[in-house]
Every structure is written in C-alpha cells, then in structure tokens.
Design a protein around this motif. Structure first.
Motif, PDB file in Angstrom:
ATOM      1  N   LEU A 272       0.841  -1.200   0.000  1.00 34.34           N
ATOM      2  CA  LEU A 272       0.000   0.000   0.000  1.00 34.34           C
ATOM      3  C   LEU A 272       0.876   1.249   0.000  1.00 34.34           C
TER       4      LEU A 272
ATOM      5  N   ALA B 149       2.139   1.881  -3.433  1.00 32.28           N
ATOM      6  CA  ALA B 149       1.105   2.433  -4.310  1.00 32.28           C
ATOM      7  C   ALA B 149       0.898   3.906  -4.002  1.00 32.28           C
TER       8      ALA B 149
ATOM      9  N   LEU C 231       3.418   6.157  -5.602  1.00 30.02           N
ATOM     10  CA  LEU C 231       3.125   6.424  -7.014  1.00 30.02           C
ATOM     11  C   LEU C 231       2.063   7.511  -7.132  1.00 30.02           C
ATOM     12  N   VAL C 232       1.044   7.398  -6.291  1.00 32.25           N
ATOM     13  CA  VAL C 232      -0.064   8.351  -6.364  1.00 32.25           C
ATOM     14  C   VAL C 232       0.409   9.757  -5.993  1.00 32.25           C
TER      15      VAL C 232
ATOM     16  N   LEU D 156       1.784  11.580  -8.842  1.00 33.15           N
ATOM     17  CA  LEU D 156       0.867  11.863  -9.957  1.00 33.15           C
ATOM     18  C   LEU D 156       0.746  13.346 -10.301  1.00 33.15           C
TER      19      LEU D 156
ATOM     20  N   MET E 140       3.692  14.334 -12.297  1.00 30.62           N
ATOM     21  CA  MET E 140       3.657  13.764 -13.652  1.00 30.62           C
ATOM     22  C   MET E 140       2.732  14.600 -14.541  1.00 30.62           C
ATOM     23  N   GLN E 141       1.548  14.943 -13.999  1.00 25.05           N
ATOM     24  CA  GLN E 141       0.589  15.709 -14.798  1.00 25.05           C
ATOM     25  C   GLN E 141       1.145  17.082 -15.148  1.00 25.05           C
TER      26      GLN E 141
ATOM     27  N   ALA F  23       9.550   7.822 -19.246  1.00 29.00           N
ATOM     28  CA  ALA F  23       8.381   6.944 -19.153  1.00 29.00           C
ATOM     29  C   ALA F  23       7.119   7.699 -18.741  1.00 29.00           C
ATOM     30  N   VAL F  24       7.281   8.780 -17.982  1.00 25.07           N
ATOM     31  CA  VAL F  24       6.092   9.514 -17.554  1.00 25.07           C
ATOM     32  C   VAL F  24       5.858  10.742 -18.437  1.00 25.07           C
TER      33      VAL F  24
ATOM     34  N   MET G  79       6.059   0.175 -16.259  1.00 28.14           N
ATOM     35  CA  MET G  79       5.670   1.304 -17.126  1.00 28.14           C
ATOM     36  C   MET G  79       6.143   1.043 -18.551  1.00 28.14           C
TER      37      MET G  79
ATOM     38  N   GLU H 162      -7.540   7.791  -8.656  1.00 28.19           N
ATOM     39  CA  GLU H 162      -6.094   8.025  -8.716  1.00 28.19           C
ATOM     40  C   GLU H 162      -5.403   6.938  -9.537  1.00 28.19           C
ATOM     41  N   ASP H 163      -5.837   5.705  -9.309  1.00 31.79           N
ATOM     42  CA  ASP H 163      -5.214   4.596 -10.044  1.00 31.79           C
ATOM     43  C   ASP H 163      -5.414   4.778 -11.547  1.00 31.79           C
TER      44      ASP H 163
ATOM     45  N   VAL I 230      -6.068   7.504 -13.256  1.00 32.20           N
ATOM     46  CA  VAL I 230      -5.352   8.670 -13.784  1.00 32.20           C
ATOM     47  C   VAL I 230      -3.849   8.387 -13.850  1.00 32.20           C
ATOM     48  N   LEU I 231      -3.353   7.633 -12.887  1.00 33.56           N
ATOM     49  CA  LEU I 231      -1.932   7.289 -12.926  1.00 33.56           C
ATOM     50  C   LEU I 231      -1.614   6.409 -14.140  1.00 33.56           C
TER      51      LEU I 231
ATOM     52  N   ALA J  68      -1.287   8.591 -16.984  1.00 35.63           N
ATOM     53  CA  ALA J  68      -0.081   9.435 -16.923  1.00 35.63           C
ATOM     54  C   ALA J  68       1.178   8.685 -17.364  1.00 35.63           C
ATOM     55  N   VAL J  69       1.193   7.356 -17.179  1.00 35.36           N
ATOM     56  CA  VAL J  69       2.398   6.616 -17.576  1.00 35.36           C
ATOM     57  C   VAL J  69       2.201   5.940 -18.929  1.00 35.36           C
TER      58      VAL J  69
ATOM     59  N   ILE K  73     -12.657  11.263 -11.477  1.00 31.52           N
ATOM     60  CA  ILE K  73     -11.428  11.245 -12.289  1.00 31.52           C
ATOM     61  C   ILE K  73     -10.953  12.665 -12.571  1.00 31.52           C
TER      62      ILE K  73
ATOM     63  N   GLU L 100      -8.989  14.176  -9.800  1.00 30.11           N
ATOM     64  CA  GLU L 100      -7.584  13.769  -9.709  1.00 30.11           C
ATOM     65  C   GLU L 100      -6.751  14.299 -10.866  1.00 30.11           C
ATOM     66  N   GLY L 101      -7.339  15.171 -11.653  1.00 28.04           N
ATOM     67  CA  GLY L 101      -6.556  15.792 -12.715  1.00 28.04           C
ATOM     68  C   GLY L 101      -6.677  15.100 -14.064  1.00 28.04           C
ATOM     69  N   GLY L 102      -7.457  14.023 -14.139  1.00 27.37           N
ATOM     70  CA  GLY L 102      -7.663  13.351 -15.419  1.00 27.37           C
ATOM     71  C   GLY L 102      -8.710  14.084 -16.250  1.00 27.37           C
TER      72      GLY L 102
ATOM     73  N   HIS M   5      -5.906   0.978  -3.850  1.00 28.53           N
ATOM     74  CA  HIS M   5      -4.891   0.907  -4.909  1.00 28.53           C
ATOM     75  C   HIS M   5      -4.535  -0.507  -5.333  1.00 28.53           C
TER      76      HIS M   5
ATOM     77  N   LEU N  24      -2.919  -0.646  -8.735  1.00 25.66           N
ATOM     78  CA  LEU N  24      -1.515  -0.243  -8.817  1.00 25.66           C
ATOM     79  C   LEU N  24      -0.601  -1.343  -8.311  1.00 25.66           C
TER      80      LEU N  24
ATOM     81  N   ARG O 291     -13.857  18.064 -19.289  1.00 23.31           N
ATOM     82  CA  ARG O 291     -13.721  19.428 -18.774  1.00 23.31           C
ATOM     83  C   ARG O 291     -14.232  20.467 -19.774  1.00 23.31           C
TER      84      ARG O 291
END
Lengths: 290, 290, 290, 290, 290, 290
Positions: B12, B15, B18-19, B22, B25-26, B60-61, C25, C53-54, C56-57, C60-61, C119, C122-124, C271, C274, D135
């Motif tokens: 956990l 994970a 990674l979150v 995020l 990464m964005q 990769a990201v 990744m 989050e999962d 969107v991550l 992102a990758v 989503i 979380e920025g997606g 998660h 992930l 969005r």
C-alpha cells in the motif's frame, strides 16, 4: 558571354553532365544506400573532402546514404600511443576490456566525429552515432575456434534511429560497435556491420570503399561485373584470395538477401561513388545476383 | 497474501508513493528537462545506475530529458596517459589541437557512449551525440584576456536533431562540443553548454548535477530556494564563492531567459532528481525568478 | 535537509518505489487496459478517490484505461424510490420499459457522471459515455429459457469512439448499455459488457474490480494464478461456485480470445490495481492462458 | 418511366430542390452550428424524428452540428415522482443537492441518451456527453440577489472534446451541466449553456429551437430579421417581454461576440432548421449584427 | 410566413426532399463515382448547367465524382473547318497525325475547359486534365483487323493524380487521351476510357450519360435493371443491337471487375443523375452482377 | 578501366561538375521557380528536349518548377487555318469570342499538352492545366484606351491547385488563361500571367525564357546584372526599347514584390536555365532589387 545564342561550350558541357545524371537521380530517388568507408582511406584530406561531397550530393538528389566507417589503423596507433600491447591469434587481435575501450573511443569519438565534420563542411547535416545508440545493433560475441575476446557480430538490427535521422533530412554516420543484450560493448568488423544494414533498412545498394581498385583478373584487369557463381569460380582457381574473400562474401550475402547490387570501389579514386552511380561507365566491381 | 480486504501495508505504501507523484507527472507531461551530469560523479557504478533510472523514468512519464555530460577528470587522465603535457593560465588548461582531439575522443567516444549504455541497461533508448551532430551547436572561440586556444562557447543552437530524437521516443545524450563556422571543433564547458539549451529547446527545467549538496549558507545549511537578487547578496557577502559562482550564473541566465527553474543538485545522492521532481520535499538549491 | 550527501531515507524509499515501477511502465506503455468497476464498491468516498487516482496514474504513464461500471444496487434503490416493483425469475429481475428507463438514467446519468467527476478531481480528463454513444455496442436481446425483457448482450463492437477519446488523451468511462439495431435500448450485465471490449480494442489486460479478495481455495487462501484448465478443475470439485463462476468465465473468454491476462481484484483494497500492475507482488487472481 | 427524354415532373422537382440547396451547402461546408433543443418539444415522436433528420442531414453535407438540450419539464416530473419538493424564489426553483442529482440524472441519463437514440436511428453517430465530460464547461455558482443553490453558469469552455468528436465524424449531444473547479456539479440554464459555445467553438450560427414561432410584432406577425438596436426598441415599447427577453439576450451576446447570426426557431414546425438553412425563405427570427 | 406553427407546405415539401436524400448521402459518402459525359449532349446550355449542378452536388455531399468526357461530333466539325479529310474503314475514322492533333486540341483545349467552366459556375472547383497528365493513362495502339492509325486503348492506369485532385476537394474532368510508352499521343474512345477507371480508382459506380433513354425492350419500354446473363439473352434475341452493345459491354466489364453498379442514363433528362442516385425511383438502365 | 587508382579524367570531370552544382542544389532545395516559356521557342525539337530536361532536373534536386507557356505564333497560325480574320489596334489583336475559343484551344489543348509530353518523355510527371482550373487565376478584362475584347489580366490568384500538384511530386504546366468572376474565359499575356505567380506562390525566382540573349548595351554586349534604377536609366537613354520594356517591367514587379531575382534568358541556348542556376557563370540578364 555570348552573341546571339551560341553558348559557351564549357558551360554547355557542364549542363549536359547534369542532364546525363538525371536518369540515375530518378531511378534512385528515395532509395537508401549503405556506404562502408574504410579506415585506410582516412589520412588524405582531399579524398575526405571528395568523399563528403559525394555523400552530400546523394542526399541532395533524394538518396538516403548511411555511412559506416572502420578504423583499424587508427585503433592500432592509439593502442600503441597508450602502451597497450596486443596479443594476436592467426593475425587477429585479441580484444580485452582495455583494448575495447580504446577501440570505442577511437571509433565513436575520433573517426566518427571527423567524418561528421567533413560532411558538415560540405553543407550536409550529419549525425554521428554508433550501433549502440537507439539500440541500432544488438551484438553477440563472435564464435570461432579461438576466443578473440570482446569482438561482436550483428545479431539484431533495429533501424528506427536510422529512419528517424534520414527522414529528418540528415545523414547517419555509424561507428561499427554494438551493444550486447548482456550490457557489454562489442566492436564489430566494419564490413560485417555494413553488410548487415542493407537487408534491415531495405537499402538498394551497398558500397564498400576500399583501397584497391576492385576485383582484378589474373592479368590485373578490373572485373566490372560479377555474380555469386562467377565469384565461386574465381575463388576456386585462385584469382580471388586473401582480404578480397570476406569483402566479396559480404557482397554475396547482401545480394542474396535482396539488395540490388553491392559494389567494391576504390576509395582513393576521387568521386568514385559519383562515377559509379551517375554514369554509364561505372567504377569498381559490381556484384549482382546471377 | 491477504484475508478479506486488508492490504499488505508495504505494498500500500508503494502504491501511495506512485499516487503522490501523480500531480508532478501531470504538471510536467510533455515538458523538456535539460540535465547536466558532471564528470566528477561518473566513477561510481551505483550512482550511474541510479542516474540512468531517473532519466528513463522521466521519459516513461512523458517528460523529455536531454542529458549533457562533462568529463574534465577523464580528459586529464587521458592526456596524462598519452603523455600530452598541458600549459595552464590562471588554472585553466590551454587547449591546443592535440589536446582538443583527446578531449573530443574522451567526451564523444568514451563518456558519451558509457552513459548511453547505462540508459539502455535500464530499458531506455538513448542516442549519444555531440553538439557537432546535426549542427546542434555552432561554437565560436571563447574570448578573454588570455588565449586559451581551442575552447568554444555556444553561439547558435539548432534544436532540430534534439527534437527529432525526443519525438522518436529516444533520449539524447550530448557531449559538450561544438562545430565552428570555420570548420574547427571546439570543446565547451559542460555547464555553459547545458545552460544554452533550455532557451533554445523551450525546456522548463535545468538540472545541474554536481558533487556538492547545493548552495550552503555560512552555517553549512542547505539553501533550498534562491532568486537572482538573493544570489547577488550572497555573492557580495562571500557566502558564495569559487566554483559555485559560474554554476549559479548558469542558473540565473536560464531563469532570466524564461526557464521556470534551474536546480543545483548533488549527483552523489541516490535518485536526487526523482526526489526533486516528484516530491514536495525537493532536493538541492532551486533558483527561480524573483 | 542533508549534510554532505546522505539522503533522507524516507525520500529515498519513495524514489526507489518509482524506480521499481519503471519496468512495468515500459512494458505496458501504449497498452489498453479494460477496467470493470462494480457498483457495490461505489458507496465509499475514499475507495472512489483511490480508484480514480489509479486510473489517472495509468493514463499518466502511457497506458490507456477504459473504465466500465456497473450499478445494480443503485438501480434497485432508484426503482424502489419511484415505487416501481420488479418481477423476478430465478432471482433475475425482469426488465420492462419503465425499469429499463430507470436503469439507463441511473447508469448513464448518475453513476457514470459521478465516476467522471472523481477522475476529473484527480486531474484526469474523463468522458462519460454509454455503449449507445458512437454506436459503440450494438446489442441484441439476451436469449434464454425465460424472457427477462429488455436485457441485452453485446453483439457488435465499434471501437472508433473509444479510440478517438483515448488518442485525445482522455479516459472513456462507459455505462453498460447498448443500442439495438431495432432502435431499442438494452441494459447489459457490466461484466459481460467489459468482457466484450478487450478483443475489440486489442486490450492487453482486463481487470474485474469486485468486492471479494479473488478466488479462494478451500482453506480460504487466495489463488493468485489460474489457467482455464485449473478453473475447470476447481469448478468440478466445488471450490468455485456461485457468482464467481460467471466472473471467471468472462476472464476465460477474454484470455482465450487473445488478451494477455484477466485479473479478478478486490476493489475495496486501496490501490489494488496499482499493486497488481506495478509490483512483483501482484494482487487478486490472475487468469492466463494455459 | 419515361419515353424519350421527358422526365417525371415529380422526380424533377425533387432534384431541383436538392440543387437549390447547393449554394447553402457550399456556403456552410465546414462550419459549426450550435443548436439548442428545448425540453418542451421533446414529447412528440414525430417532431423528434424530424429534428434528428435535420441534424444528421447537416452532418452529411459537411456542417458540424453541436446539440445542446434542456429538460426543465422532465426534471420537474422526476422530482415529483420521487417526492422531492421544491422551494421557489421569484418563480425560480432552488436547487439543493438532492434536486441537483435528479436534474443531472434526468438530463445526462434520460434526455441526453434519448436524443442520441433518435440521431442514431437516422443513421448519424451521436455522442451524448455533459459539460463535465472532458472538462468542457467549467462552471461557477450563479450570483444574484437570492441564493438559488446549485445553479451554475459557464465560466470557462475547453472545446477539445467537442472538436475531437466532430472531427471523428460524430455529433456531440450535450447536457447543460458543468463541473466546478470546486468539484461540485452545477446544472446550467440550457440557453445560457448553448449561448456560451459559439464563441468558444468558432461556430457560425446559433439556433434556439423553442415552442414559439419567433418574435412577433404587436399584430402577431413574425419578425424575420432583427438587429440588437431594433431589439432594444421593441423591448422598450413592450413588444418583446417575458421569456423572449433572455432568449434574445443570448442571441445578442452571440452576435456581438462574433457569430454570424442567431436564430429563434419554432421547434414544433417540421424541419424548421432545414427550411431556415437551405432555402431563401428562412424561418423564425434571425438576429444579426446591426 | 406562418401563424402558430403551421409550416408553409411548399417549404415543408422541400425539406422533406432533402431528408429523403439523406440515406443515399450516408450510403455514398466517401465513394468515388466515374461519370462519362458524351459529346452529343454538349450543345444544350441548360443541360450543361444541370449536369454541372449534379456533379457539384455530389461533391458537396461527400462523393468524389470523376468526369470523363467525349467529343466525337466536335472533333468532326473541327476537322471539317480545317479542311482535313478523313478516311473511314467500316465506318471508323482513320486517325493520322494531323487528325490526332485536332482531336487532342478539341478534347483537351475546348470541351474539357468548357466543362471546367460550367462546374466553376456552380461553385465547384474543377481541374481539367487529360489521361496524359500525371501519367494517368498509359495507352497502347488499338489492335484489330484494320489499322485505324493513332487510336489507343488504356493499358495502365496510375490514379495518383486523380486521388490528389479529389482529396484536395476538387473535381477532376478528364479528356480521353493517353500517352504511349513510346511518347506518342493516343485519343481513346471515351467509354473505353471511362470504363477503365472504376477498377483502378475503386469507384463504386460508373455512369454513362448518353442521348438515349437506356436499354429498351421490344415494346420500347425501359429496362431498369439488367444482369450480364440477361444482357447476353437480349443480345442473342436482337433486342439489343448497334451502339448499345459496346456501352453495355463497358458496364459488364466494370461490374465483373468489382464495381457495384454501372448505369446507362439519358443525359438529356434534367438532373437524371440526381434522380438515379438520390431517389428510390432511379432512372435509366442499371447493370449489376447477376 | 583503370589501373591502380588513376581515374579516367573524363569521368572525373563529370563528377566534379556534379559537385560544383551541389551548393546551388542546397541553396534552392524546397524553393519554387516560375518559368515562362515563350511560344517562339517551340518549333525546335532539340530545344524542347533540352528545356524539358532542365525542368525535370530542377524537380529531381528538390526545386518546384511551375511552367507557364505562351503561344502567340501558334494562335495566329490556327486563326489563319480556320479563316478567322483579326482586326488589329496599334498592332494588338482584338479578341472576339471566336478568336478567344481558338486561343484557348491552341493554348490548353495543343501547346500545353505538348509540353506535358516533353516533360513525361524525360521521366517527369507533368500536369497540364490552365488558370481556369481549380480557380487558379481569376481574371478581369484588361482596361485601356482601346477595347481589345476578351483579353484579361490576373486579378486574384489561388495557389491551392499549384501547391497540391507540386507537393504530389508533379510539375504544373500552365496555359495563360483565366476565368472571370463573370464566367467568361480570358486569354492573358503569358508574361503578365507568369509575373503574377511568384508573389502568390512565394517563388524565389522568375525565369523569362525568350528568343533574345538578354538585355544588351549599345555595343550589343550582354548586361548580366541590373537593378530597377539601372533599368530606368537604360530606358531613358534608349538602350532598352520595344518588346524588352514589358519583359523588364515584369521582372521589376516581381523583384519589388519580394522575389529574389528575375532572369531574362535566351531559350534558344541549350540548357540556359541549368547554366544560370547551377554555375557561377550565369546566363542572360538577372534583375535584382537595388
């Protein structure tokens, strides 16, 4: 300059030369040519300029040249300068880790970038890489009766980087080094390296620029066209021998793999490539499927 | 592994790490980061692996890293090995033709390709070039009170080759060498070289990986954020001195030219770049416009 | 923060977690993952945030997630709130026109848009659609011993809309509803719906997020890897029974159709996706071809 | 069917109708039209079919329609069916969280998907979304003398999703709901919502399909062309009043923002849009800049 | 214009005509139609305008028309005006060099550009070419019992120029002339020329616009649908004879080569093509595979 | 062919000619050149072949040539052959409808297609169009003291068709005819027509191929370089007069509009264009901005 419309004969002759090259430009537009440029020919600044002009001209008329270079003499000199002694087996240098490092440094850091400079000087846009870059050539240790150390042969070719460079209007110049799946760096014989590229890249021609005029018959006359069976015959009767044998084998492999023609050219002859490509006369020895 | 839905706390935690990355990464997806990797840090295999992992992870990201490396110590060693003596003026090595050739060979042929190997080992696709390739950096001889010989500074940047490599999903690794309009080859100070790239490439960040922790105050505590005026003050009172001054000047130039931030990082700290980029904590000293 | 170059161990651990995720990744970059998210798991705001989050991550990758959701409990509640009574045959709800309208409204208008909101938070960039949109899923009335009314199954999949959304950098969230060639609207079982997508989209993985830990053996220990023949054996000896059977059948269908792996995961575990994707440990039960 | 070359007059008349539409097709090819379709007109199946045919025909001749729908009456009915009572201020419904949820469910889950079904039935490829998706519309709580609760107005428009759908040959159908930067969901008045799209999308025309014939003068004759100053005059003398005032304000805002024309059309008239677009006659009231 | 919402019946009828054409627009969107327009029909300005409108309308609704025209009568008139006498064998004109030059001039310089002007007048963007342009049609001298001189038949089709023009939103208008591999120019029978295009371009329909109503049975009633076997029967019993035989052979060749349908239409009937394409009624004689 | 590495001097000279052309190829790669080819030069088959070779060579080395041709003598001959008498005002032919039709037929149907044939014979891919095609040149009736009938001048240029053809690797050959907004066809003076293209297409060079050697001084020596002020002087002192004045005006207009250089060349000199473009010597008279 002229009265009425009588042209200057010298200028007219030049225009006609361009026009005579036109059918060859049309025939090869969009093609890829792999050019192996030997280390022996590199000492001469005039020859270097001629060679660079040839390569840049190919690019200007729509051909995509890929230059592969050698560097044996320069590596030998560098090893000597650094006091690294070499062991030889049957005349072949055994390559230990220190030797490999010198070889890579000379090939990728000296010769490669020197050729890049020549091409830039003629207005081209060259990109000097080695087979390690972009995972172009994955190498494996060469197998044989004796262990020659870190000497590789091409196992897998990924042409993505070459395509990317060529499509961007640039000219790849490649040092004959591959990366192993094991992370090891392997120098590769330049002719072997060059010979592996045509099939992978779909090249139509392979040029081996050497320091001999081409294949000669017993009377020392140039043989301008050969097929694999003819080569077998000449090998059998001793006309072909020594260092010419692996060169011709590279040509045979390329031709049997689908390349139109492979040519052994004298790199010391000014603009030998242009003569070969853009005139009916040709130059050197051209190998074509029977 | 689990009964009902109680997760393994260690998994956990991973994970959640990674979150937490995020948002970064964005924020940086599609950005270009220029990373200067110093020659001092190159002896340590673990550090090399860490560095390569960091670079490959950026790619990769969705970030486009451009690696610029130095090589001062290695050049010095090679000169010594070949018995080439150097003349120094005010502690700076005068670069004659022989020295330049060694410098190019070491930078483009040894260090550059070694970094390429590291990155490939982590699954990336690196392309080792120098500023001569694709006419990336046109250099001019550096001017100053003393003639240091063949030492250049970037005069014109043409990013086409860098863009081509990055868009093809590959990572450019660049040796700090430029080609002059005069056809001459000029080694360039790596920080100068790296500092010229962000503006030309539109990079958002410049990282200078060094062998110090960052800028320290008089009590040897790390200063994590600085602006150009603050730097001027610290210089005036002697807190900043010596080799840190040109590093900070490179940062100031980049930031004043439009880059978001320039960061001086300790390349010896494992994954310092990842910590800096993907956590709130940050690392090293970040310079931002006032 | 640091003296000399000893890093903060907590930050270092986080960096290493990112690095450990790197091979995954690289392996999955550019892949499509279909994720079925069950209605049972939707009440919990924390779980919702984790799930978003999962997803969107993944995006992102470089992975393209396609989310398919259910909504059984919510539809039941809405029918009850509106005083619509349901008839059941063998425990299955008969779907008349009024029931279908409530089902569509709840699935497409409530749950679908709620997941979109998560989503986005979380920025997606999510796009909530149903299988009717863009003619994604053409449905036919499900056939069986009893007439269950307006319940459909996927007959034809046209992935153009999904591809369009994914290529635009957005995340499709899909309500399990199809349009019939007859113009009728058909709710479809969410697992059936999700199970039909991998083959059509060329997805490499199918995830079924449920409210159980995965497939358990008779000692209630999680079985982490299964093949279709093993599943047949476990079904024969009664280890697998009830609602797990159709879930596993969906996995078998996907795997036999060419998908790399299908995974039954506990959606209540934070998660879980992930952990499954980015660590060696894995989570839940993975079904792979024998 | 014919002897010699005398054509069937009925067929000829049909061909000529197509030909008369040609100049309008040429004029509007590649344009974007925003069409607001009111909830009042939705009960009538024939009108629905006519409307869908009109929209699909626009797409077939190269126009990109964007459909925005309302749903006031249907929301009222759903609230009543679920026993949710509404408080009114000056005749406007106060929207609490429960009301908002019903509104979203009805708009996004029922009306939106019903229009999608209509368009698919005519051979179009519709994609039903709301302003939250991708969005598209970022909303803020509407400000005014009284707190109406969760009612929003468009604050920022990101047309990427609309462009993506239109370029893929599909027709976006949009529910008038926006997502707040605060994560909240806000229903928006459909005319306000539609009125915000033309400027952002570069649309050339805005159509407001209503349940009145258009703007009538005091003798109840249709006024076919109006400019903002004329509207101001008619408002001053009481010819225009009530619900027509905000509709005309939406038209004025669109026109003053750069849209060619905004048209108030009677959605109950069969194919009113086609008549307006493809004939000289026109229909409804067209507002154009003075 | 209207009171309440009763529409003007005439306008409504026009809208409905557009709607009835919709299924045909959808079915043919993106298709290529080859249209052979005979020289006999060219004297009538109204017919010319109708024809041009039809072609431009096809383009407006997403069909790619390719127009091939004849010019027999006009060539005969020009030869006569220039006092060039013709020799005939079995009623076929022998084409010597002078005749060929007149034919090319009339076809490419007069008729071709006149059709271009008509299409531009209706708002289209036409490009008048001949089969020589862009090496569209390589021709060979037609072989037969008698030497007809410079009359060719299509030997090889290179559709690149047609594709380029169509994709640019323009309408190719093609004179039936081919260039021989021998550098010679060959006029080609227009129906032969048109008949060779559908297979090469992947066209779905071939229209032969003539000056007859279509194929008539013995009672002079139009036969609206025929298959190759039916045509064979009608030929055997003498129903079909004379100039209709090569027209039908062109249709049979096209249909057997993969085209959906080939239609013989009366070019004198106003908008015959629109009636054929956009109504159930159809017009002329349609040939389809048995 | 050679012994050792002494090359055949003749072949070497040819290679060197290619190399000398290289800087010009690099300089003009991607440029557009407009070439006006006069009708006077068209009788000579050798000159035609030379001209076609020049044009195809330009294309082969990456230049986009646009050929505009005249046809005055041929039109006169055709009018005479058809017994159409011409009225002249101040030496200019009055163009009535019949004359215009002959002019269009000769230009678009005879000369245009003959040039296309020449270019194809040299391996190029030519597309013969007129200014009417693709709405390339919108013409208006020329205004002046006398009404010359249907003679036009370029009013508006739409280069879309030229761009489309050039980008497809083909060579546009354009007859000097424009379509009026009134639907009328207007022949245009070829030099006027050609002179209007460089600005619209962004061409770098305009070539006017004529039947004189260029601009001569009073001693009949060729003036190789002129600026607009110099031309004004030569006109004032009577060195330049007659037909050379409008030719030079076309050059001045082009140069003042932004074209690099406009050149008056003797089309009777073999390969005059190649000499001008690819050698230092140049040919004809080049006009450049002062």
């Amino acid at each position: 300059m002229m009265t009425d419309h009588k042209p200057d004969p010298a200028l007219l002759a030049r225009a006609e030369t361009l026009v005579e090259a036109l059918p060859y430009m049309q025939r090869y537009a969009g093609s890829t040519f792999v050019v192996k440029y030997g280390g022996h020919a590199m000492g001469d600044a005039d020859a270097a300029e001629d060679f660079a002009e040839d390569v840049v001209l190919l690019k200007a008329v729509g051909i995509n040249p890929i230059v592969v270079h050698g560097g044996g003499p320069q590596i030998g000199a560098a090893l000597k300068a650094q006091g690294i002694e070499s062991r030889f087996i049957d005349g072949l240098r055994v390559t230990d880790a220190a030797t490999m490092k010198v070889a890579e440094m000379v090939l990728s850091g000296a010769i490669n970038k020197e050729i890049v400079s020549w091409i830039q000087a003629e207005g081209g846009r060259a990109v000097g890489i080695s087979g390690k870059d972009g995972r172009l050539v994955t190498a494996t240790k060469i197998q044989g009766p004796h262990d020659l150390g870190l000497v590789g042969e091409p196992d897998d070719i990924d042409t993505r980087l070459l395509d990317t460079i060529s499509r961007a209007g640039m000219i790849p110049v490649v040092a004959p080094i591959g990366g192993g799946a094991d992370g090891q760096t392997y120098p590769i014989n330049a002719a072997n390296f060059a010979g592996a590229l045509p099939l992978a890249t779909g090249a139509e021609r392979l040029f081996l620029l050497t320091d001999v005029a081409g294949v000669l018959d017993k009377e020392k006359r140039l043989l301008t066209d050969l097929t694999p069976p003819q080569i077998a015959g000449l090998k059998a009767d001793g006309t072909i021998y020594g260092g010419m044998i692996p060169k011709l084998q590279t040509c045979i492999d390329a031709v049997e793999g689908g390349v139109d023609a492979a040519v052994i050219l004298d790199g010391r002859v000014p603009h030998a490539m242009l003569v070969e490509i853009f005139t009916k006369a040709g130059a050197g020895t051209l190998v074509r499927a029977a």
